[in-house]
Design a protein around this motif. Structure first.
Motif, PDB file in Angstrom:
ATOM      1  N   ARG A   8     -65.104   3.322 -88.535  1.00 29.61           N
ATOM      2  CA  ARG A   8     -63.943   3.735 -89.301  1.00 29.61           C
ATOM      3  C   ARG A   8     -63.491   2.601 -90.215  1.00 29.61           C
ATOM      4  O   ARG A   8     -63.465   1.445 -89.816  1.00 29.61           O
ATOM      5  N   VAL A   9     -63.118   2.959 -91.453  1.00 32.25           N
ATOM      6  CA  VAL A   9     -62.519   2.022 -92.399  1.00 32.25           C
ATOM      7  C   VAL A   9     -61.195   2.630 -92.832  1.00 32.25           C
ATOM      8  O   VAL A   9     -61.133   3.797 -93.206  1.00 32.25           O
ATOM      9  N   PHE A  10     -60.137   1.824 -92.775  1.00 30.51           N
ATOM     10  CA  PHE A  10     -58.817   2.252 -93.229  1.00 30.51           C
ATOM     11  C   PHE A  10     -58.369   1.291 -94.320  1.00 30.51           C
ATOM     12  O   PHE A  10     -58.512   0.075 -94.180  1.00 30.51           O
ATOM     13  N   HIS A  11     -57.861   1.833 -95.408  1.00 33.35           N
ATOM     14  CA  HIS A  11     -57.381   0.988 -96.502  1.00 33.35           C
ATOM     15  C   HIS A  11     -56.095   1.601 -97.040  1.00 33.35           C
ATOM     16  O   HIS A  11     -56.026   2.803 -97.265  1.00 33.35           O
ATOM     17  N   GLN A  12     -55.075   0.753 -97.239  1.00 37.20           N
ATOM     18  CA  GLN A  12     -53.794   1.213 -97.781  1.00 37.20           C
ATOM     19  C   GLN A  12     -53.364   0.285 -98.897  1.00 37.20           C
ATOM     20  O   GLN A  12     -53.464  -0.935 -98.773  1.00 37.20           O
ATOM     21  N   ALA A  13     -52.870   0.867 -99.974  1.00 42.84           N
ATOM     22  CA  ALA A  13     -52.357   0.083-101.095  1.00 42.84           C
ATOM     23  C   ALA A  13     -51.019  -0.537-100.710  1.00 42.84           C
ATOM     24  O   ALA A  13     -50.329  -0.042 -99.821  1.00 42.84           O
ATOM     25  N   SER A  14     -50.666  -1.620-101.384  1.00 37.91           N
ATOM     26  CA  SER A  14     -49.395  -2.280-101.075  1.00 37.91           C
ATOM     27  C   SER A  14     -48.251  -1.777-101.954  1.00 37.91           C
ATOM     28  O   SER A  14     -47.097  -2.129-101.730  1.00 37.91           O
ATOM     29  N   THR A  15     -48.576  -0.943-102.952  1.00 39.89           N
ATOM     30  CA  THR A  15     -47.556  -0.329-103.800  1.00 39.89           C
ATOM     31  C   THR A  15     -47.980   1.098-104.129  1.00 39.89           C
ATOM     32  O   THR A  15     -49.095   1.513-103.823  1.00 39.89           O
ATOM     33  N   GLY A  16     -47.114   1.814-104.791  1.00 42.78           N
ATOM     34  CA  GLY A  16     -47.433   3.167-105.214  1.00 42.78           C
ATOM     35  C   GLY A  16     -48.104   3.230-106.572  1.00 42.78           C
ATOM     36  O   GLY A  16     -48.381   4.300-107.083  1.00 42.78           O
ATOM     37  N   PHE A  17     -48.392   2.063-107.172  1.00 45.63           N
ATOM     38  CA  PHE A  17     -48.980   2.023-108.509  1.00 45.63           C
ATOM     39  C   PHE A  17     -50.501   1.971-108.487  1.00 45.63           C
ATOM     40  O   PHE A  17     -51.134   1.810-109.517  1.00 45.63           O
ATOM     41  N   VAL A  18     -51.097   2.096-107.324  1.00 41.83           N
ATOM     42  CA  VAL A  18     -52.552   2.094-107.166  1.00 41.83           C
ATOM     43  C   VAL A  18     -52.993   3.525-106.894  1.00 41.83           C
ATOM     44  O   VAL A  18     -52.344   4.247-106.149  1.00 41.83           O
ATOM     45  N   THR A  19     -54.098   3.926-107.491  1.00 43.66           N
ATOM     46  CA  THR A  19     -54.560   5.298-107.300  1.00 43.66           C
ATOM     47  C   THR A  19     -55.367   5.433-106.005  1.00 43.66           C
ATOM     48  O   THR A  19     -55.917   4.461-105.494  1.00 43.66           O
ATOM     49  N   VAL A  20     -55.433   6.646-105.496  1.00 41.82           N
ATOM     50  CA  VAL A  20     -56.242   6.925-104.311  1.00 41.82           C
ATOM     51  C   VAL A  20     -57.711   6.668-104.634  1.00 41.82           C
ATOM     52  O   VAL A  20     -58.469   6.180-103.789  1.00 41.82           O
ATOM     53  N   ALA A  21     -58.119   6.951-105.864  1.00 39.78           N
ATOM     54  CA  ALA A  21     -59.509   6.712-106.268  1.00 39.78           C
ATOM     55  C   ALA A  21     -59.867   5.225-106.178  1.00 39.78           C
ATOM     56  O   ALA A  21     -60.975   4.875-105.768  1.00 39.78           O
ATOM     57  N   ALA A  22     -58.927   4.360-106.528  1.00 40.01           N
ATOM     58  CA  ALA A  22     -59.182   2.916-106.469  1.00 40.01           C
ATOM     59  C   ALA A  22     -59.335   2.435-105.030  1.00 40.01           C
ATOM     60  O   ALA A  22     -60.234   1.641-104.728  1.00 40.01           O
ATOM     61  N   ILE A  23     -58.483   2.915-104.137  1.00 41.06           N
ATOM     62  CA  ILE A  23     -58.620   2.472-102.748  1.00 41.06           C
ATOM     63  C   ILE A  23     -59.818   3.133-102.079  1.00 41.06           C
ATOM     64  O   ILE A  23     -60.416   2.575-101.174  1.00 41.06           O
ATOM     65  N   ARG A  24     -60.213   4.339-102.546  1.00 35.13           N
ATOM     66  CA  ARG A  24     -61.429   4.984-102.035  1.00 35.13           C
ATOM     67  C   ARG A  24     -62.643   4.115-102.365  1.00 35.13           C
ATOM     68  O   ARG A  24     -63.504   3.892-101.513  1.00 35.13           O
ATOM     69  N   GLU A  25     -62.705   3.629-103.584  1.00 35.76           N
ATOM     70  CA  GLU A  25     -63.816   2.764-103.991  1.00 35.76           C
ATOM     71  C   GLU A  25     -63.873   1.505-103.139  1.00 35.76           C
ATOM     72  O   GLU A  25     -64.938   1.087-102.686  1.00 35.76           O
ATOM     73  N   SER A  26     -62.721   0.899-102.883  1.00 35.88           N
ATOM     74  CA  SER A  26     -62.651  -0.304-102.056  1.00 35.88           C
ATOM     75  C   SER A  26     -63.098  -0.016-100.624  1.00 35.88           C
ATOM     76  O   SER A  26     -63.870  -0.781-100.033  1.00 35.88           O
ATOM     77  N   ALA A  27     -62.645   1.075-100.067  1.00 34.10           N
ATOM     78  CA  ALA A  27     -63.013   1.441 -98.693  1.00 34.10           C
ATOM     79  C   ALA A  27     -64.502   1.750 -98.589  1.00 34.10           C
ATOM     80  O   ALA A  27     -65.161   1.352 -97.625  1.00 34.10           O
ATOM     81  N   GLN A  28     -65.040   2.439 -99.584  1.00 31.48           N
ATOM     82  CA  GLN A  28     -66.465   2.749 -99.566  1.00 31.48           C
ATOM     83  C   GLN A  28     -67.305   1.483 -99.690  1.00 31.48           C
ATOM     84  O   GLN A  28     -68.350   1.367 -99.052  1.00 31.48           O
ATOM     85  N   GLN A  29     -66.849   0.524-100.484  1.00 29.33           N
ATOM     86  CA  GLN A  29     -67.566  -0.749-100.598  1.00 29.33           C
ATOM     87  C   GLN A  29     -67.579  -1.481 -99.258  1.00 29.33           C
ATOM     88  O   GLN A  29     -68.588  -2.065 -98.871  1.00 29.33           O
ATOM     89  N   ARG A  30     -66.445  -1.454 -98.543  1.00 29.43           N
ATOM     90  CA  ARG A  30     -66.391  -2.083 -97.220  1.00 29.43           C
ATOM     91  C   ARG A  30     -67.344  -1.401 -96.257  1.00 29.43           C
ATOM     92  O   ARG A  30     -68.042  -2.060 -95.479  1.00 29.43           O
ATOM     93  N   ALA A  31     -67.404  -0.071 -96.292  1.00 35.76           N
ATOM     94  CA  ALA A  31     -68.299   0.676 -95.412  1.00 35.76           C
ATOM     95  C   ALA A  31     -69.760   0.392 -95.765  1.00 35.76           C
ATOM     96  O   ALA A  31     -70.593   0.180 -94.874  1.00 35.76           O
ATOM     97  N   LYS A  32     -70.085   0.362 -97.055  1.00 36.81           N
ATOM     98  CA  LYS A  32     -71.451   0.063 -97.490  1.00 36.81           C
ATOM     99  C   LYS A  32     -71.857  -1.343 -97.083  1.00 36.81           C
ATOM    100  O   LYS A  32     -72.994  -1.578 -96.658  1.00 36.81           O
ATOM    101  N   SER A  33     -70.937  -2.281 -97.212  1.00 39.51           N
ATOM    102  CA  SER A  33     -71.211  -3.659 -96.822  1.00 39.51           C
ATOM    103  C   SER A  33     -71.511  -3.758 -95.331  1.00 39.51           C
ATOM    104  O   SER A  33     -72.456  -4.431 -94.914  1.00 39.51           O
TER     105      SER A  33
END
Length: 66
Positions: A8-33
């Motif tokens: 499992r990978v969980f990722h949360q933005a620290s503000t509301g100015f980040v898109t879900v698509a951006a944190i999805r990309e970050s979470a997927q990179q962590r999972a791929k790594s």
């Protein structure tokens, strides 16, 4: 798949100015790594995202189970 381990990978933005698509990309990179370090392939089982509006602490977040 029977006999396989789930991760499992969980990722949360620290503000509301980040898109879900951006944190999805970050979470997927962590999972791929993780998968590349363990010599496995990424197989997405489930994805859960936060629901808008992303205000008052309900920041964009995603949980990926693979």
């Amino acid at each position: 798949m029977p006999g396989s381990t789930r991760h499992r990978v969980f990722h949360q933005a620290s503000t509301g100015f980040v898109t879900v698509a951006a944190i999805r990309e970050s979470a997927q990179q962590r999972a791929k790594s993780f998968c590349s370090q363990t010599g496995k392939n990424l197989y997405l089982i489930e994805e859960t995202t936060s629901q808008p509006p992303h205000i008052l602490g309900n920041w964009p977040r995603i949980e990926i189970i693979f």
